[in-house]
Design a protein around this motif. Structure first.
Motif, PDB file in Angstrom:
ATOM      1  N   THR A  53      39.194  32.627  32.980  1.00 31.07           N
ATOM      2  CA  THR A  53      37.754  32.845  33.181  1.00 31.07           C
ATOM      3  C   THR A  53      37.534  34.151  33.941  1.00 31.07           C
ATOM      4  O   THR A  53      36.677  34.961  33.585  1.00 31.07           O
ATOM      5  N   ILE A  54      38.340  34.374  34.989  1.00 31.06           N
ATOM      6  CA  ILE A  54      38.180  35.604  35.784  1.00 31.06           C
ATOM      7  C   ILE A  54      38.511  36.825  34.916  1.00 31.06           C
ATOM      8  O   ILE A  54      37.868  37.867  35.020  1.00 31.06           O
ATOM      9  N   MET A  55      39.499  36.687  34.021  1.00 26.36           N
ATOM     10  CA  MET A  55      39.870  37.786  33.116  1.00 26.36           C
ATOM     11  C   MET A  55      38.929  37.887  31.909  1.00 26.36           C
ATOM     12  O   MET A  55      39.071  38.772  31.076  1.00 26.36           O
ATOM     13  N   ARG A  56      38.020  36.935  31.795  1.00 24.23           N
ATOM     14  CA  ARG A  56      37.126  36.811  30.631  1.00 24.23           C
ATOM     15  C   ARG A  56      37.936  36.765  29.333  1.00 24.23           C
ATOM     16  O   ARG A  56      37.642  37.465  28.365  1.00 24.23           O
ATOM     17  N   LEU A  57      38.959  35.936  29.336  1.00 16.73           N
ATOM     18  CA  LEU A  57      39.820  35.791  28.149  1.00 16.73           C
ATOM     19  C   LEU A  57      39.920  34.322  27.737  1.00 16.73           C
ATOM     20  O   LEU A  57      40.945  33.884  27.227  1.00 16.73           O
ATOM     21  N   VAL A  58      38.853  33.565  27.984  1.00 13.97           N
ATOM     22  CA  VAL A  58      38.897  32.139  27.639  1.00 13.97           C
ATOM     23  C   VAL A  58      38.934  32.023  26.110  1.00 13.97           C
ATOM     24  O   VAL A  58      38.047  32.533  25.424  1.00 13.97           O
ATOM     25  N   GLY A  73      29.984  44.022  44.050  1.00 13.81           N
ATOM     26  CA  GLY A  73      28.538  43.816  44.002  1.00 13.81           C
ATOM     27  C   GLY A  73      27.991  43.502  42.620  1.00 13.81           C
ATOM     28  O   GLY A  73      26.778  43.342  42.450  1.00 13.81           O
ATOM     29  N   LYS A  74      28.866  43.437  41.605  1.00 13.32           N
ATOM     30  CA  LYS A  74      28.381  43.157  40.238  1.00 13.32           C
ATOM     31  C   LYS A  74      28.861  41.795  39.782  1.00 13.32           C
ATOM     32  O   LYS A  74      30.003  41.419  40.063  1.00 13.32           O
ATOM     33  N   ASN A  75      27.981  41.093  39.037  1.00 14.42           N
ATOM     34  CA  ASN A  75      28.415  39.848  38.413  1.00 14.42           C
ATOM     35  C   ASN A  75      29.157  40.215  37.125  1.00 14.42           C
ATOM     36  O   ASN A  75      28.539  40.576  36.125  1.00 14.42           O
ATOM     37  N   ILE A  76      30.481  40.132  37.152  1.00  8.32           N
ATOM     38  CA  ILE A  76      31.259  40.620  36.010  1.00  8.32           C
ATOM     39  C   ILE A  76      31.103  39.736  34.770  1.00  8.32           C
ATOM     40  O   ILE A  76      31.482  40.131  33.684  1.00  8.32           O
ATOM     41  N   LEU A  77      30.531  38.553  34.963  1.00  8.36           N
ATOM     42  CA  LEU A  77      30.295  37.705  33.789  1.00  8.36           C
ATOM     43  C   LEU A  77      29.092  38.199  32.991  1.00  8.36           C
ATOM     44  O   LEU A  77      28.884  37.816  31.849  1.00  8.36           O
ATOM     45  N   LYS A  78      28.290  39.060  33.624  1.00  5.44           N
ATOM     46  CA  LYS A  78      27.082  39.558  32.955  1.00  5.44           C
ATOM     47  C   LYS A  78      27.349  40.861  32.184  1.00  5.44           C
ATOM     48  O   LYS A  78      26.504  41.327  31.425  1.00  5.44           O
ATOM     49  N   LEU A  79      28.496  41.495  32.422  1.00  2.00           N
ATOM     50  CA  LEU A  79      28.784  42.761  31.740  1.00  2.00           C
ATOM     51  C   LEU A  79      29.051  42.501  30.252  1.00  2.00           C
ATOM     52  O   LEU A  79      29.518  41.427  29.882  1.00  2.00           O
ATOM     53  N   SER A  80      28.774  43.517  29.423  1.00  2.00           N
ATOM     54  CA  SER A  80      29.114  43.358  28.003  1.00  2.00           C
ATOM     55  C   SER A  80      30.637  43.362  27.901  1.00  2.00           C
ATOM     56  O   SER A  80      31.325  43.853  28.808  1.00  2.00           O
ATOM     57  N   ARG A  85      35.887  45.456  29.438  1.00  2.00           N
ATOM     58  CA  ARG A  85      37.212  45.923  28.980  1.00  2.00           C
ATOM     59  C   ARG A  85      37.494  47.326  29.513  1.00  2.00           C
ATOM     60  O   ARG A  85      38.591  47.611  29.976  1.00  2.00           O
ATOM     61  N   LYS A  86      36.482  48.203  29.482  1.00  2.00           N
ATOM     62  CA  LYS A  86      36.712  49.580  29.922  1.00  2.00           C
ATOM     63  C   LYS A  86      36.836  49.702  31.439  1.00  2.00           C
ATOM     64  O   LYS A  86      37.629  50.482  31.951  1.00  2.00           O
ATOM     65  N   GLN A  87      36.013  48.933  32.163  1.00  2.00           N
ATOM     66  CA  GLN A  87      35.935  49.165  33.618  1.00  2.00           C
ATOM     67  C   GLN A  87      36.761  48.188  34.456  1.00  2.00           C
ATOM     68  O   GLN A  87      37.135  48.508  35.579  1.00  2.00           O
ATOM     69  N   LYS A  92      41.010  46.913  37.065  1.00  2.00           N
ATOM     70  CA  LYS A  92      40.679  46.323  38.371  1.00  2.00           C
ATOM     71  C   LYS A  92      41.213  44.910  38.520  1.00  2.00           C
ATOM     72  O   LYS A  92      41.434  44.442  39.625  1.00  2.00           O
ATOM     73  N   ILE A  93      41.346  44.201  37.389  1.00  2.00           N
ATOM     74  CA  ILE A  93      41.924  42.855  37.440  1.00  2.00           C
ATOM     75  C   ILE A  93      42.967  42.782  36.334  1.00  2.00           C
ATOM     76  O   ILE A  93      42.635  42.969  35.158  1.00  2.00           O
ATOM     77  N   SER A  94      44.216  42.564  36.709  1.00  2.00           N
ATOM     78  CA  SER A  94      45.215  42.422  35.659  1.00  2.00           C
ATOM     79  C   SER A  94      45.904  41.077  35.819  1.00  2.00           C
ATOM     80  O   SER A  94      45.686  40.380  36.812  1.00  2.00           O
ATOM     81  N   MET A  95      46.729  40.740  34.834  1.00  2.00           N
ATOM     82  CA  MET A  95      47.282  39.388  34.850  1.00  2.00           C
ATOM     83  C   MET A  95      48.720  39.373  34.359  1.00  2.00           C
ATOM     84  O   MET A  95      49.070  40.090  33.427  1.00  2.00           O
TER      85      MET A  95
END
Ligand code: SF4
Length: 321
Positions: A53-58, A73-80, A85-87, A92-95
């Motif tokens: 979920t944190i990686m947005r790879l569900v 300061g950003k809700n990363i679930l709201k980003l396109s 993927r780009k930012q 910033k978050i890897s797995m």
């Protein structure tokens, strides 16, 4: 310490033929910069789903259906998807994925596979990317010459270290390690954990370490979150969780760890099995297995209570009705 990531009431459900599986059901926590958070629980408690979920790879049929994940300061679930993927993803978050060492492509050298990610994300030349690959391999304790080896020429522990190097390739402030030592024997397991510990100290990055084995994170974690059936049942510093566990489930997990020192005690276990998350028990989801259950436990969900500064527990033994 300042907050790096804040997870607020996140819910991820899987829409299956059997019904809706609430794998992550309203989880909240904060992770500070440079901190190691261990997330522990039995198989099927939702810990890997939380990482995805944190990686947005569900993967489908899963869906993030609620909550916020705040980073910078950003809700990363709201980003396109493209913005994320780009930012964020890998930058910033890897797995480090579970059993990831088997994910290496057998027909390319390991160095090329790491360099490819660096060239794609940072637009560096192959020569520049390879220079970074050599440094990364050194960092994880592998002879840089091994960059020219194919995966089948490396041992399991080395392949897992290659995967850690890959996760560090873009110098992210947060690495999520999902059961990174599962397929390894205990000696190699200890080596990989030592590599992670050393990297965390040297690079001052934050790590979320997911494991079913609480003892594995005892030495490395600053904070521990214990999950049960899609819910967070206890959260605190490693000291609070190991020396003063308050939730009956956490106590059960700790009592099932063999001890090397002190009096020899019979190991305890938690009777029963985790519930089917498409039809979880009402009230406290742990109540069918809990020896302390009271009437209210099967009727109402326990609220999260702060039992000492920074130590949170969701159990009616600690809440006032
Ligand atoms: Fe046990 Fe009740 Fe606490 Fe759940 S709320 S862990 S059933 S005592």
């Amino acid at each position: 310490m300042s907050t790096l990531l804040e997870v607020r009431d996140v819910k991820t459900y899987f829409y299956t033929m059997k019904g809706v599986v609430k794998a992550v059901d309203g989880i909240s926590f904060k992770l500070n910069k440079g901190e190691v958070l261990g997330i522990a629980g039995e198989s099927g408690c939702g810990k890997s789903t939380l990482a995805y979920t944190i990686m947005r790879l569900v993967p489908p049929p899963g869906k993030i259906v609620g909550g916020e994940i705040i980073m910078e300061g950003k809700n990363i679930l709201k980003l396109s998807e493209e913005e994320f993927r780009k930012q964020y993803r890998w930058k910033k978050i890897s797995m480090v994925f579970q059993g990831a060492m088997n994910a290496l492509n057998p027909v390319y050298t390991v160095g090329f596979q790491i360099a490819e990610a660096i060239m794609y994300h940072e637009g560096l030349s192959k020569r520049e990317a390879m220079a970074r690959v050599y440094k990364l391999l050194q960092l994880v304790g592998i002879d840089p010459k091994r960059a020219h080896s194919y995966p089948h020429e490396l041992s399991g522990g080395m392949k897992q270290r290659v995967m850690i190097a890959m996760a560090l390739a873009l110098n992210p402030p947060l690495v999520i390690a999902d059961e990174p030592t599962t397929a390894l024997d205990v000696v190699v397991q200890a080596q990989v954990m030592n590599v992670l510990k050393k990297l965390q100290r040297e690079l001052k990055m934050s790590i979320i370490m997911i494991t079913h084995d609480l003892s594995l994170i005892a030495e490395i974690a600053d904070k521990i979150a214990v999950l049960y059936a899609g819910k967070l049942v206890e959260f605190g510093t490693a000291e609070q969780i190991f020396l003063n566990p308050q939730h009956p489930y956490t106590r059960g997990l700790i009592n099932s760890i063999p001890r090397l020192r002190g009096d020899i005690k019979k190991l305890e276990w938690i009777p029963g099995l985790p519930p089917d998350l498409s039809n979880p028990p009402p009230g406290c989801r742990f109540h069918p297995r809990c020896k302390y259950r009271m009437d209210i436990c099967s009727k109402e969900e326990p609220p999260v209570v702060e039992v000492e500064p920074g130590h949170y527990v969701a159990c009616w033994l600690h809440a006032k009705k």
